[in-house]
Design an enzyme around this catalytic site. Sequence first.
Site, PDB file in Angstrom:
ATOM      1  CG  HIS A 168      -1.974  -0.929   0.832  1.00 20.57           C
ATOM      2  ND1 HIS A 168      -3.591  -0.790   0.252  1.00 20.57           N
ATOM      3  CD2 HIS A 168      -2.098  -2.381   1.541  1.00 20.57           C
ATOM      4  CE1 HIS A 168      -3.512  -2.125  -0.144  1.00 20.57           C
ATOM      5  NE2 HIS A 168      -3.518  -2.818   1.017  1.00 20.57           N
ATOM      6  CD  GLU A 183      -3.441  -6.846 -32.291  1.00 18.07           C
ATOM      7  OE1 GLU A 183      -2.821  -6.262 -32.247  1.00 18.07           O
ATOM      8  OE2 GLU A 183      -3.673  -7.479 -31.737  1.00 18.07           O
ATOM      9  CG  ASP A 208       0.637  -6.275 -34.087  1.00 21.40           C
ATOM     10  OD1 ASP A 208       1.787  -6.800 -34.645  1.00 21.40           O
ATOM     11  OD2 ASP A 208       0.305  -6.650 -32.602  1.00 21.40           O
ATOM     12  CB  CYS A 231      -4.858   0.793 -27.681  1.00 22.22           C
ATOM     13  SG  CYS A 231      -4.956  -1.075 -28.112  1.00 22.22           S
TER      14      CYS A 231
HETATM   15  C1  PEP Z   1      -0.814  -2.862 -31.548  1.00 20.77           C
HETATM   16  O1  PEP Z   1      -0.590  -3.759 -32.167  1.00 20.77           O
HETATM   17  O2  PEP Z   1      -1.084  -1.652 -32.172  1.00 20.77           O
HETATM   18  C2  PEP Z   1      -0.931  -2.832 -30.360  1.00 20.77           C
HETATM   19  C3  PEP Z   1      -1.595  -1.911 -29.447  1.00 20.77           C
HETATM   20  O3  PEP Z   1      -1.010  -4.054 -29.299  1.00 20.77           O
HETATM   21  P1  PEP Z   1       0.919  -4.237 -29.006  1.00 20.77           P
HETATM   22  O4  PEP Z   1       1.767  -3.119 -29.682  1.00 20.77           O
HETATM   23  O5  PEP Z   1       1.006  -4.959 -27.941  1.00 20.77           O
HETATM   24  O6  PEP Z   1       1.207  -5.866 -30.046  1.00 20.77           O
HETATM   25 MG    MG Z   2      -0.606  -5.653 -31.130  1.00 16.23          MG
END
Ligand code: PEP
Ligand code: MG
Length: 547
Positions: free
Chosen positions: A188, A430, A454, A501
């Site tokens: 904590h 992806e 990806d 992401c």
């Molecule tokens: C991606 O492929 O854009 C992604 C967010 O995953 P990683 O970079 O972990 O493959």
């Molecule tokens: Mg990826």
Amino acid sequence: MTTLTGKSVFGGIAIGRISFYKRDQGTIQRRHVEDAGQEIARFEQAKEQAAKELQGLYDKALQEVGEANAAIFEIHQMMLEDLDYLESITNIISTQKVNAEYAVGVTADNFSQMFASMDDAYMQGRAADVKDVSDRIINILSGKTGGEEAVTAPCIIAADDLVPSETVQLDKSMVLGFATMYGSSNSHTAILARTMGIPAVIGLGAALSPAYDGQMAVIDGDNGQIIIDPDEETLAAMEKKQKEQKARKELLLSLRGQDNVTLDGKRIDVFANIGNLSDLGMVLQNDAGGVGLFRSEFLYLESSDYPTEEEQFQVYKTAAMNMAGKKIVIRTLDIGADKQAGYFHLPHEENPAMGMRAIRICLTRPEIFKTQLRALLRASAFGKIAIMFPMITAVKEVKQIKEIVAQVKQELTNEGIPFDQEIEMGIMIETPAAVMVSDQLAKEVDFFSVGTNDLTQYTLAIDRQNQTLDAFYDPRHPAILRMLKMAADNAHAAGIWIGICGELGADLSLTEEFLRMGIDELSVSPGMILPLRQKIRETDLSRLTQK
Ligand code: PEP
Ligand code: MG
């Protein structure tokens, strides 16, 4: 100059004198008492007083560091009501006719040893808590106010370890940084340090000697180091780094608490990408709306064997609790390709990026997958977890995943283990295949998150690891942008949300375009949250569309 290396709990530079945390080390005297009943009553009174103090600490922590972190003082209050604990104390008093301080001290030792010897990391963490609660009662019984000397000038607090109540009682304006010999990054204290945004390094070992009390030092939270008695050159370099960090931070800090809204009123979620728990401090400090990608495979990569359900549960639960109700999207393991863990014994592949990775491993080795799903679902009872599956190429895979999830949910239900029945489940977009069938995929899941790293690799046929191809690796390629638009339209047609992401989400030159596509969420590294917020707030989509 001496450099000690430990584990970073929170980044940043702190420069100042070391103040070793001083506790009253007074030993407890064993005294004979005539009237055990009266001594038990004295203990009961001290216990009531301790409960009041803990309520005060809870309220203080609630204001300063939020509900999830304040919860530790609720746990302490609960410990005060634990029947085994109370029975042990009153038994010792009545059978041995001894003073309450002694009975509490002995009980604390026994219970903390018992907790410390347990396999469960969470229960081990309770060893410090039972000591903390007991010390509070002993101090009340013996009329002491706490024992620790107040910190009167800004300094780096060094200690063997700090229990939560010690951390929260410190005057934060006087604390430049934390350095401790022991402690775990799940403790904590570590969580509080992160939440307070104070540079902190733990696990420095006995080399962090009390003899350093009063010496100048630099905590380099970014590298998990403390530099004691730095030479002029090091000090100057660290001061420069600290100044740069401060300037950047101040500029952006004014954006904390502000909405991610364009000038013409369009809102978008800005979430953070993380790899492990130690990134959470940055997530909170930078005021992320949630976590859009927790790359759970790091847990597997940092381990020399498959992390157990319990180990994973603790991590996911801590993460969910730290986010205190904000959404945290945890991606199931994405091992393979560039992320190899020896114990998976994956066969050698000519082309690992196109080989046995991510969901393909999970679907062919369901026992590994189920362990992670159980941990995730169990943790979902403690916060707002969403599960995301990587490297999807077909509807068939999603159907298989849903079947396995349904089995795991059933198992948990049969075992009476609580979990979030409404847990959101989404997929990474992806692969080009996923984009092309995103209309069908959208009907199967609650959300999409586009992994542009990806997606670029597979669309442009360029190995993302191959530096010599950097010039050709163009995530802004019109093909990628069109795919994003296609996936966004299909997501919205099915009534689900879509985020990005991959790294492209943080490309500020594309923010306007993403907003216009109707992307609902951008998940970026914590340090990019406020710059992205700034960009969004400067954008005027009505003006742009009129151009
Ligand atoms: C991606 O492929 O854009 C992604 C967010 O995953 P990683 O970079 O972990 O493959
Ligand atoms: Mg990826």
